[in-house]
Motif scaffolding. Sequence first.
Motif, short mmCIF file in Angstrom:
data_model
loop_
_atom_site.label_atom_id
_atom_site.label_comp_id
_atom_site.label_asym_id
_atom_site.label_seq_id
_atom_site.Cartn_x
_atom_site.Cartn_y
_atom_site.Cartn_z
N ILE A 196 -28.48 -63.41 -16.54
CA ILE A 196 -29.12 -64.20 -17.30
C ILE A 196 -30.65 -63.62 -17.69
N PHE A 197 -31.42 -62.76 -16.72
CA PHE A 197 -32.30 -62.00 -17.10
C PHE A 197 -32.28 -61.05 -18.22
N ALA A 198 -31.08 -60.49 -18.23
CA ALA A 198 -30.86 -59.55 -19.27
C ALA A 198 -30.90 -60.47 -20.68
N LYS A 199 -30.18 -61.27 -20.63
CA LYS A 199 -29.88 -62.24 -21.69
C LYS A 199 -31.39 -62.67 -22.35
N LEU A 249 -34.99 -52.94 -26.27
CA LEU A 249 -33.35 -53.35 -26.23
C LEU A 249 -32.65 -52.01 -25.58
N TYR A 250 -33.26 -50.84 -25.95
CA TYR A 250 -32.67 -49.60 -25.42
C TYR A 250 -32.96 -49.78 -23.84
N LEU A 251 -34.03 -50.40 -23.12
CA LEU A 251 -34.23 -50.51 -21.77
C LEU A 251 -33.42 -51.42 -21.31
N VAL A 252 -33.10 -52.32 -21.97
CA VAL A 252 -32.10 -53.66 -21.36
C VAL A 252 -30.89 -53.18 -21.29
N MET A 253 -30.60 -52.10 -22.19
CA MET A 253 -29.14 -51.49 -21.94
C MET A 253 -29.12 -50.42 -21.02
N ASN A 254 -30.13 -50.18 -20.38
CA ASN A 254 -30.32 -49.04 -19.39
C ASN A 254 -30.18 -47.62 -20.06
N PHE A 299 -34.08 -42.95 -21.33
CA PHE A 299 -34.44 -41.67 -22.18
C PHE A 299 -34.53 -41.96 -23.77
N ILE A 300 -33.30 -42.81 -24.24
CA ILE A 300 -33.36 -43.22 -25.82
C ILE A 300 -34.68 -44.25 -25.96
N ALA A 301 -35.02 -44.95 -25.12
CA ALA A 301 -35.98 -45.84 -25.38
C ALA A 301 -37.38 -45.00 -25.36
N LEU A 302 -37.36 -43.81 -24.50
CA LEU A 302 -38.58 -42.88 -24.69
C LEU A 302 -38.73 -42.22 -25.92
N MET A 303 -37.44 -41.76 -26.36
CA MET A 303 -37.42 -41.08 -27.59
C MET A 303 -37.65 -41.84 -28.88
N GLN A 304 -37.44 -43.06 -28.75
CA GLN A 304 -37.56 -44.10 -29.63
C GLN A 304 -39.15 -44.26 -29.79
N LEU A 305 -39.68 -44.33 -28.74
CA LEU A 305 -41.39 -44.18 -28.85
C LEU A 305 -42.09 -43.12 -29.39
N GLU A 353 -21.03 -41.86 -18.06
CA GLU A 353 -22.16 -41.77 -17.73
C GLU A 353 -22.36 -40.25 -18.35
N VAL A 354 -23.35 -39.91 -19.08
CA VAL A 354 -24.06 -38.77 -19.39
C VAL A 354 -25.45 -38.34 -19.03
N GLY A 355 -25.56 -37.48 -18.21
CA GLY A 355 -26.98 -37.07 -17.67
C GLY A 355 -27.69 -36.52 -18.96
N ILE A 356 -29.10 -36.36 -18.69
CA ILE A 356 -30.01 -36.09 -19.64
C ILE A 356 -30.06 -34.51 -19.95
N GLN A 357 -29.72 -33.64 -18.90
CA GLN A 357 -29.57 -32.36 -19.11
C GLN A 357 -28.26 -32.10 -20.06
#
Length: 171
Positions: A5-8, A48-53, A56-62, A128-132
């Motif tokens: 519910i929180f994610a929605k 939205l990237y943060l909601v999708m966990n 890293f992609i959220a930070l790159m967006q910023l 799962e793909v690690g950042i490295q």
Amino acid sequence: MDTLIFAKMLFALYAVVILLGGFMAVLARDLVRAMVGLVLTMFGVAGLYLVMNAPFIALMQLLIYIGAVVVLIFFAIMLTRAPAGAEERQSRSARQTVLALLGGIAPAVMLALICIKVPQVSIGSPAEVGIQQLGRGLMQDYILAFELISVVLLVAMAGAVVLAWERRKAR
């Protein structure tokens, strides 16, 4: 509170932020205000990237879109802006506004109908793909794309400077 519910609720919040920013970017009469709408939209996408966990992609967006592309657009707007008082106010007719809204809503309605009528096959959870590992893949397999993006940004900035220089020489 249940995490689903929180994610929605967060998804709905970020969707509203994206829509408000998009409308602000499209309907603003001033380019700087339109750019603020673009920034708001990009912040919503990062959320939205943060909601999708995907932090890293959220930070790159910023960093990339808000930190680089929007700043480049801002400089281009400021360098190529017409002198004060030279702006002409153009008013939109009601017909133009209705046609613009229909032109924007029609593709969204068509896509929504397609998504509702054609169910997508679920593929389960992605691996799962690690950042490295992601960094290695981006800097080895897709390094040419990153280099081309930097060249495009450099050419856009150089073009804005040349346009501003030519306008100042013409005065």
